[in-house]
Design an enzyme around this catalytic site. Structure first.
Site, short mmCIF file in Angstrom:
data_model
loop_
_atom_site.label_atom_id
_atom_site.label_comp_id
_atom_site.label_asym_id
_atom_site.label_seq_id
_atom_site.Cartn_x
_atom_site.Cartn_y
_atom_site.Cartn_z
CB SER A 573 -0.13 12.35 1.19
OG SER A 573 -0.10 11.45 0.11
CG ASN A 700 -1.70 1.66 -4.50
OD1 ASN A 700 -1.74 1.82 -5.71
ND2 ASN A 700 -1.42 0.50 -3.94
CE1 TYR A 701 -5.08 4.69 0.26
CE2 TYR A 701 -3.65 2.78 0.30
CZ TYR A 701 -4.91 3.32 0.27
OH TYR A 701 -6.01 2.51 0.24
CG LEU A 702 2.94 7.24 0.95
CD1 LEU A 702 4.23 6.61 1.42
CD2 LEU A 702 2.32 8.10 2.05
#
Length: 743
Positions: A573, A700-702
């Site tokens: 992120s 899933n990650y940002l």
DNA sequence: GCAGATACTTAGCATTGGTATT
DNA sequence: AATACCAATGCTAAGTATCTGC
């Protein structure tokens, strides 16, 4: 050839305008690789293409401690010797030194959820509520006015119809918005309670096996054999896969044959003893015909199927959770099949058995309508556990692990968890400097365990490696993460390509995706690695005094809720936020902004090593696009020529009509240029994306709030970034994010 | 303290289905 | 209307992390 060259030229030009390489350094973001460039190399045995990350040229060291002299081979605790590996590749860790109890960071260990709630004020419903309501009203008003205004202009019937359809769409959207459960504005439940009421119809079971028609035969040793129903079903599984490479692999064939024989009658088993004498040709042909027929179905037939599916979805696809109707994610029980593991999976080809209601545990409210099992069947168990989120579960026979029926990503249960995940990651921001300082310090520790922990953490933080749990040998493909790295997975180079202290990583990670990277590290890390590798075999663990449990125990002592995977979320992120800031410019046009966004996204995907096989049609579609670009260029040239001509004529005798023509031609040129730019950008984007998968990081990650805020600031429509499903999943973020959001 | 069980997230590939193009 | 293309969706494997019972 010529096209390729041109493509390259276009790409090069684009690259000049906006940096083509991803500069991931600077700011408070991970001082990772400078200039990461995707490179293509031949992959290992599997013949899959893999992406190589070019070694960083330079290393910024803002969280490294420069003075490295002190670290001597001042040995450790004396008993440093690699551990012998057991069969399971699971190590015994001697009761490790008490945690170097530590740092100003240490916080009392608390329940994770509680802590994250207390920690951040924005992670609560109250304040958001009013603002959100006001916003909602405004949006509705705008949408109501819009279609009316446009409609009056249109004269043709068809256009009116189109408008009507559009209006309907907007109305539907509005309705949907109104129906949406705005759970993020509600109080959260007490710790551990996931729901108060849960009602559903149980999972959907796949249809029973339909025996082969009489004219389709299986042959053994040249003679037709009528198989029993069970054996026939499994034979068909194999026959259906005959086009696939799987069926040529020995492991797959052996596993399949062994399991198939278990399904056979005694008689069949006596007869069929050699897979090579089996002829599945007719079964295979029949399967292909069926696939073909399916493709060629008439519209009506397709509609019938679609409606049937719709009905199944209606009945089994939703549940009631606390007064709200929520979509279930995977309500269909996995049909029987041959197991297809990833990579060199020792269990590939085994039979994944058909699941019966008797295998399924149902979870729902005590006071709900209990799902009715299929006729003649009963559930394994019905329980009422409100501390878990699953509606049904069963044990799968390949690995013996549990499978769950759970809610869709747009549900409250999933959304809230997701939100929480990002809040934990944001909290890491407040203490990451201290944690980094700590592990730099720990690199010098006298205790080997602590040093190993420090180096592992350094990798996890800097390279976004996964934690690396232990796995049982022989149960799965041989893949590793950080803590399970073995000596054979890294190579140390004192100097390499002008850099000092370079670590070359080469291992298979999750899903057997190769991680290949050359990374310059600090001297201290380098020396530690040398030490860890001393007196070890290639197949010994690099971190023999460390495992994920120990690492996470340490991390949670530094910050409640902190685990290894939080670093991946955090660094992903942060990278997106920083890259967006660096690459995008408010004065760019929409197309350029989107390219920048994709590039920022790509930087994250590269960091997290999210790869994909190049699409099968990649080369073709690139060529097509290139051809389109060429033809558009010609059009542009022509349009320019016409413009010039028109201008000339207009100059000669200034006639209003001629001036109008000039204007028209000007517009044509402009439009042409825009279209050309759009296509060229698309080509660049696609090329850069050839074997990088953006979706995993995006999903899933940002932190979605970064993207939402960016869209608002850049005046880019959100649906250029997120499709419908993604907007549903991130509804909470879309609703609550203001322009000034900072991760 | 450890192994196995449990619950949940993350992952890439295959299929589907909608849209643009012919 | 047929076809081609690609984005969206579906599927399920493979991870992470925690819990549980000794």
């Amino acid at each position: 050839m010529a096209q390729e060259d041109k493509a390259k030229k276009v790409k090069a030009e684009k690259a000049k305008e906006s940096a083509l390489t991803y500069d991931l350094s600077g700011g408070d973001v991970r001082p990772n690789v400078k200039k990461v460039k995707a490179k293509i190399t031949e992959k290992s045995q599997k013949g899959k293409m893999q992406k190589k990350v070019k070694s960083p040229k330079k290393e910024s060291t803002d969280f490294e401690i420069a003075d490295d002299k002190r670290i001597k081979e001042e040995a450790n605790d004396g008993d440093f010797m690699p551990e012998k590996k057991g069969k399971k590749r699971k190590r015994k860790l001697e009761s490790v030194e008490g945690p170097s109890s530590s740092t100003a960071l240490s916080l009392p260990k608390k329940k994770k959820k509680k802590a994250s709630q207390e920690g951040d004020e924005s992670f609560g419903p109250e304040k958001r509520k009013k603002k959100a309501e006001a916003k909602n009203k405004k949006v509705k008003k705008e949408e109501e006015e819009h279609p009316v205004a446009v409609k009056t202009k249109k004269t043709k019937k068809t256009k009116e119809e189109i408008e009507a359809a559009r209006a309907l769409k907007i109305k539907k959207k509005e309705e949907e918005e109104q129906q949406r459960w705005r759970w993020w504005e509600e109080e959260k439940y007490a710790d551990g309670i996931k729901w108060k009421f849960l009602e559903h119809n149980g999972p959907y079971f796949p249809p029973e096996y339909q025996p082969l028609p009489d004219n389709v035969k299986f042959y053994y040793d040249g003679k037709p054999v009528k198989l029993s129903l069970a054996a026939e079903e499994v034979a068909l599984f194999f026959a259906q896969m005959l086009d696939h490479e799987y069926t040529t692999k020995d492991v797959f064939r052996d596993n399949f044959f062994a399991d198939w024989r278990k399904e056979m009658t005694l008689e069949e088993r006596m007869l069929i003893t050699d897979l090579n004498k089996c002829d599945f040709g007719e079964l295979h042909a029949m399967h292909r015909e069926r696939v073909e027929a399916r493709k060629n179905m008439s519209k009506e037939e397709k509609l019938v199927i679609k409606e049937a599916n719709q009905k199944i979805l209606e009945e089994y696809g939703y549940c009631m959770l606390d007064k709200h109707r929520e979509r279930i994610g995977n309500f269909k029980i996995e049909p029987p099949a041959l197991f297809r593991g990833r990579g060199e999976h020792p269990k590939q080809g085994m039979l994944k058995k058909r699941i019966q209601p008797e295998d399924v545990i149902i979870n729902c409210s005590r006071d709900s309508r209990i799902p009715v099992p299929p006729a003649g069947h009963s559930w394994k168990e019905v329980r009422h556990d409100d501390t878990v989120t699953w509606l049904a579960s069963w044990t799968e026979n390949i690995q013996g692990s549990c499978k769950y029926v759970m809610l869709n990503a747009n549900s409250k249960l999933k959304g809230e968890k997701d939100w929480e995940k990002y809040e934990v990651a944001r909290k890491l921001k407040t203490c990451v400097d201290a944690i980094r300082a700590q592990y730099q310090q720990d690199l010098k520790s006298k205790q080997m365990g602590i040093r190993q922990r420090a180096v592992a953490l350094y990798f996890i933080d800097k390279l976004a490696l996964r934690a690396g749990n232990e796995k049982e040998e022989g149960e799965t493909a041989d893949t590793v993460g950080c803590c399970s790295l073995r000596v054979e997975h890294i190579t140390l180079h004192d100097t390499l390509g002008g850099d000092k202290c370079v670590v070359e990583f080469d291992f298979l990670g999750k899903d057997c995706i190769r991680y290949y990277n050359k990374v310059p590290v600090s001297k201290r890390v380098f020396k530690n690695l040398k030490l860890f590798m001393q007196n070890k075999q290639e197949t010994d663990d690099l971190f023999d005094r460390l495992n994920t449990a120990l690492l996470n125990k340490h991390l949670s002592s530094l910050m409640p809720g902190l685990t290894a995977k939080v670093f991946r979320t955090y660094n992903a992120s942060m990278t997106l936020q920083q890259q967006l800031k660096e690459l995008s410019n408010p004065s760019d046009n929409q197309v350029e902004k989107l390219l920048s966004y994709n590039r920022a996204n790509r930087a994250v995907a590269v960091l997290c090593n999210h790869q994909r096989a190049p699409p099968k049609t990649f080369e073709q579609s690139m060529a097509n696009l290139q051809a389109k670009i060429e033809s558009r260029k010609e059009q542009l040239a022509l349009a320019k020529k016409e413009l010039k001509q028109a201008k000339k004529e207009a100059k000669a005798n200034s006639d209003n009509k001629l001036l109008a023509v000039v204007e028209k031609k000007k517009k044509a040129v402009q439009r042409c240029e825009e279209q050309l730019l759009r296509m060229e950008v698309q080509a660049t984007d696609r090329e850069e994306n050839k074997q990088i998968a953006l979706s995993t990081s995006k999903l899933n990650y940002l932190d979605p709030r970064i993207s939402v805020a960016w869209c608002k600031n850049m005046e880019v429509s959100l649906d250029k970034i997120y499709n419908k499903t993604q907007r549903d999943k991130f509804a909470w973020a879309i609703d609550m994010t203001e322009l000034d959001f900072l991760f």
